[in-house]
Design a protein around this motif. Structure first.
Motif, PDB file in Angstrom:
ATOM      1  N   SER A  96      17.158   4.100  -6.484  1.00 55.41           N
ATOM      2  CA  SER A  96      16.957   4.385  -5.065  1.00 55.41           C
ATOM      3  C   SER A  96      15.483   4.268  -4.701  1.00 55.41           C
ATOM      4  O   SER A  96      14.656   5.040  -5.206  1.00 55.41           O
ATOM      5  CB  SER A  96      17.467   5.792  -4.735  1.00 55.41           C
ATOM      6  N   VAL A  97      15.151   3.338  -3.824  1.00 57.43           N
ATOM      7  CA  VAL A  97      13.770   3.184  -3.366  1.00 57.43           C
ATOM      8  C   VAL A  97      13.339   4.416  -2.580  1.00 57.43           C
ATOM      9  O   VAL A  97      12.231   4.932  -2.754  1.00 57.43           O
ATOM     10  CB  VAL A  97      13.614   1.919  -2.507  1.00 57.43           C
ATOM     11  N   TYR A  98      14.224   4.906  -1.699  1.00 59.59           N
ATOM     12  CA  TYR A  98      13.883   6.079  -0.896  1.00 59.59           C
ATOM     13  C   TYR A  98      13.607   7.292  -1.782  1.00 59.59           C
ATOM     14  O   TYR A  98      12.687   8.068  -1.527  1.00 59.59           O
ATOM     15  CB  TYR A  98      15.009   6.393   0.085  1.00 59.59           C
ATOM     16  N   GLN A  99      14.413   7.468  -2.805  1.00 56.80           N
ATOM     17  CA  GLN A  99      14.196   8.591  -3.714  1.00 56.80           C
ATOM     18  C   GLN A  99      12.846   8.445  -4.431  1.00 56.80           C
ATOM     19  O   GLN A  99      12.122   9.428  -4.613  1.00 56.80           O
ATOM     20  CB  GLN A  99      15.323   8.664  -4.741  1.00 56.80           C
ATOM     21  N   HIS A 100      12.506   7.231  -4.817  1.00 56.75           N
ATOM     22  CA  HIS A 100      11.209   6.963  -5.449  1.00 56.75           C
ATOM     23  C   HIS A 100      10.072   7.319  -4.500  1.00 56.75           C
ATOM     24  O   HIS A 100       9.081   7.948  -4.912  1.00 56.75           O
ATOM     25  CB  HIS A 100      11.131   5.484  -5.845  1.00 56.75           C
ATOM     26  N   LEU A 101      10.194   6.931  -3.244  1.00 56.65           N
ATOM     27  CA  LEU A 101       9.143   7.207  -2.271  1.00 56.65           C
ATOM     28  C   LEU A 101       8.989   8.703  -2.027  1.00 56.65           C
ATOM     29  O   LEU A 101       7.868   9.205  -1.859  1.00 56.65           O
ATOM     30  CB  LEU A 101       9.455   6.499  -0.943  1.00 56.65           C
ATOM     31  N   ARG A 102      10.104   9.431  -2.028  1.00 60.85           N
ATOM     32  CA  ARG A 102      10.042  10.873  -1.816  1.00 60.85           C
ATOM     33  C   ARG A 102       9.466  11.598  -3.032  1.00 60.85           C
ATOM     34  O   ARG A 102       8.582  12.454  -2.905  1.00 60.85           O
ATOM     35  CB  ARG A 102      11.439  11.424  -1.511  1.00 60.85           C
ATOM     36  N   LYS A 116       0.814  -1.212   0.000  1.00 56.77           N
ATOM     37  CA  LYS A 116       0.000   0.000   0.000  1.00 56.77           C
ATOM     38  C   LYS A 116       0.854   1.272   0.000  1.00 56.77           C
ATOM     39  O   LYS A 116       0.360   2.347  -0.345  1.00 56.77           O
ATOM     40  CB  LYS A 116      -0.931   0.024   1.220  1.00 56.77           C
ATOM     41  N   ILE A 117       2.122   1.138   0.381  1.00 55.59           N
ATOM     42  CA  ILE A 117       2.998   2.310   0.460  1.00 55.59           C
ATOM     43  C   ILE A 117       3.249   2.887  -0.923  1.00 55.59           C
ATOM     44  O   ILE A 117       3.183   4.107  -1.143  1.00 55.59           O
ATOM     45  CB  ILE A 117       4.342   1.946   1.130  1.00 55.59           C
ATOM     46  N   ALA A 118       3.575   2.029  -1.884  1.00 54.69           N
ATOM     47  CA  ALA A 118       3.903   2.496  -3.231  1.00 54.69           C
ATOM     48  C   ALA A 118       3.991   1.304  -4.171  1.00 54.69           C
ATOM     49  O   ALA A 118       4.112   0.156  -3.722  1.00 54.69           O
ATOM     50  CB  ALA A 118       5.229   3.247  -3.236  1.00 54.69           C
ATOM     51  N   THR A 119       3.930   1.579  -5.452  1.00 53.74           N
ATOM     52  CA  THR A 119       4.160   0.528  -6.447  1.00 53.74           C
ATOM     53  C   THR A 119       5.659   0.397  -6.666  1.00 53.74           C
ATOM     54  O   THR A 119       6.332   1.360  -7.036  1.00 53.74           O
ATOM     55  CB  THR A 119       3.478   0.875  -7.784  1.00 53.74           C
ATOM     56  N   GLU A 138       8.014  10.350  -6.018  1.00 51.43           N
ATOM     57  CA  GLU A 138       6.783   9.875  -6.648  1.00 51.43           C
ATOM     58  C   GLU A 138       5.606   9.843  -5.681  1.00 51.43           C
ATOM     59  O   GLU A 138       4.473  10.090  -6.080  1.00 51.43           O
ATOM     60  CB  GLU A 138       7.009   8.473  -7.242  1.00 51.43           C
ATOM     61  N   LYS A 139       5.878   9.529  -4.419  1.00 51.87           N
ATOM     62  CA  LYS A 139       4.795   9.375  -3.451  1.00 51.87           C
ATOM     63  C   LYS A 139       4.798  10.458  -2.377  1.00 51.87           C
ATOM     64  O   LYS A 139       3.940  10.459  -1.501  1.00 51.87           O
ATOM     65  CB  LYS A 139       4.891   7.989  -2.785  1.00 51.87           C
ATOM     66  N   HIS A 140       5.776  11.363  -2.459  1.00 45.38           N
ATOM     67  CA  HIS A 140       5.878  12.472  -1.504  1.00 45.38           C
ATOM     68  C   HIS A 140       5.922  11.968  -0.050  1.00 45.38           C
ATOM     69  O   HIS A 140       5.386  12.594   0.856  1.00 45.38           O
ATOM     70  CB  HIS A 140       4.720  13.455  -1.685  1.00 45.38           C
ATOM     71  N   LEU A 141       6.549  10.825   0.119  1.00 46.30           N
ATOM     72  CA  LEU A 141       6.686  10.246   1.457  1.00 46.30           C
ATOM     73  C   LEU A 141       7.836  10.928   2.188  1.00 46.30           C
ATOM     74  O   LEU A 141       8.950  11.024   1.660  1.00 46.30           O
ATOM     75  CB  LEU A 141       6.964   8.747   1.334  1.00 46.30           C
ATOM     76  N   GLN A 142       7.577  11.422   3.374  1.00 48.86           N
ATOM     77  CA  GLN A 142       8.606  12.066   4.180  1.00 48.86           C
ATOM     78  C   GLN A 142       9.161  11.059   5.176  1.00 48.86           C
ATOM     79  O   GLN A 142       8.439  10.563   6.042  1.00 48.86           O
ATOM     80  CB  GLN A 142       8.035  13.279   4.917  1.00 48.86           C
ATOM     81  N   ILE A 143      10.439  10.724   5.014  1.00 44.80           N
ATOM     82  CA  ILE A 143      11.079   9.717   5.857  1.00 44.80           C
ATOM     83  C   ILE A 143      11.710  10.384   7.072  1.00 44.80           C
ATOM     84  O   ILE A 143      12.542  11.276   6.945  1.00 44.80           O
ATOM     85  CB  ILE A 143      12.136   8.945   5.053  1.00 44.80           C
ATOM     86  N   ALA A 144      11.277   9.943   8.259  1.00 44.91           N
ATOM     87  CA  ALA A 144      11.750  10.576   9.491  1.00 44.91           C
ATOM     88  C   ALA A 144      12.997   9.907  10.045  1.00 44.91           C
ATOM     89  O   ALA A 144      13.901  10.572  10.550  1.00 44.91           O
ATOM     90  CB  ALA A 144      10.640  10.556  10.544  1.00 44.91           C
ATOM     91  N   GLY A 145      13.081   8.582   9.951  1.00 46.07           N
ATOM     92  CA  GLY A 145      14.246   7.901  10.516  1.00 46.07           C
ATOM     93  C   GLY A 145      14.012   6.413  10.659  1.00 46.07           C
ATOM     94  O   GLY A 145      13.017   5.871  10.168  1.00 46.07           O
ATOM     95  N   SER A 146      14.941   5.751  11.351  1.00 48.55           N
ATOM     96  CA  SER A 146      14.889   4.298  11.497  1.00 48.55           C
ATOM     97  C   SER A 146      15.317   3.887  12.891  1.00 48.55           C
ATOM     98  O   SER A 146      16.116   4.574  13.539  1.00 48.55           O
ATOM     99  CB  SER A 146      15.813   3.618  10.476  1.00 48.55           C
ATOM    100  N   HIS A 147      14.788   2.753  13.327  1.00 45.67           N
ATOM    101  CA  HIS A 147      15.277   2.111  14.551  1.00 45.67           C
ATOM    102  C   HIS A 147      16.122   0.936  14.108  1.00 45.67           C
ATOM    103  O   HIS A 147      15.632   0.039  13.402  1.00 45.67           O
ATOM    104  CB  HIS A 147      14.109   1.631  15.416  1.00 45.67           C
TER     105      HIS A 147
END
Length: 238
Positions: A160-166, A148-151, A168-177
């Motif tokens: 880059s998956v992260y670049q695609h998410l930012r 559901k996040i992205a195609t 194409e999907k305007h996903l804002q990545i905050a961080g990781s554990h």
């Protein structure tokens, strides 16, 4: 990509282009803020990113300096524990490529449901790929991501998956554990990394979140011991 990341990448290229020598004092934050038409807070975040990457260091009351031991072309491949930006951004300026080993979709396991806060009927991608930096094996990634996040396609995985998410999907990545630990190379590692079965392998398991606190990725990356290391710069503040 956030503005401070773009500025950090630009500053890194400027600082390491030969214009400045190791140990040189670099322009102050006010000057850089004017140059990039941004705020000092954004410049401060960009500089801090370069500090954690080992490019520059700061001295209270004196300014920011290019590290005396920094050599762009000779740096090791370092498994990142403090940069939630992905391999492409972490190694900006170097050639980052991917080899896709697998892209499938299925229903999540109980553990994946727990990590990603999803239900048993919500499908996930199962992604397996090897990442290379300047032609050298960097990591073997095994990623679980809700569909559901992205195609996600193989073409996306080659970049880059992260670049695609930012973008194409305007996903804002905050961080990781992240959890960092050591394992012995498996048959899968031998095929993906060129390791010998039983060799030591550095592993990082992480859950990554959006700025709204939603987990969107549950992954484990394996790094060959021959060309991977972790470096942490500790800053002690009074």
């Amino acid at each position: 990509m956030y503005k401070y990341e773009e500025i950090s990448n630009s500053l890194k290229k400027t600082f390491t282009s030969g214009k400045y020598q190791p140990g040189d004092l670099l322009p102050d934050q006010e000057q850089l803020a004017r140059e990039f038409s941004t705020t000092r807070m954004t410049i401060r975040k960009a500089i801090q990113a370069l500090v954690t990457e080992g490019v520059v260091y700061t001295k209270r009351g004196a300014g920011t300096f290019l590290r005396k031991d920094y050599k762009l072309k000779e740096r090791d491949l370092e498994a990142s524990i403090d940069k939630p930006f992905g391999t492409t951004v972490t190694y900006s300026g170097r050639k980052v490529t991917s080899k896709v080993l697998g892209l499938d979709a299925r229903l999540p396991t109980e553990q994946e449901q727990e990590k990603l806060l999803i239900g048993p009927g919500e499908p996930v991608y199962v992604i397996r790929r090897v990442r290379y930096v300047d032609g050298r094996v960097y990591a073997f990634e095994h990623t679980i991501m809700p569909t559901k996040i992205a195609t996600i396609t193989e073409k996306v995985l080659e970049g880059s998956v992260y670049q695609h998410l930012r973008e194409e999907k305007h996903l804002q990545i905050a961080g990781s554990h992240r959890k960092v630990y050591a394992i012995k190379a498996t048959t899968e590692d031998a095929e993906a990394l060129g390791a010998e079965i039983g060799d030591p392998v550095l592993a990082i398991t992480q859950v990554s979140y959006t700025d709204e606190g939603e987990p969107f990725e549950y992954s484990t990356s394996h790094f060959p011991y021959q060309n991977s290391s972790i470096t942490a710069d500790i800053v002690i503040k009074p």
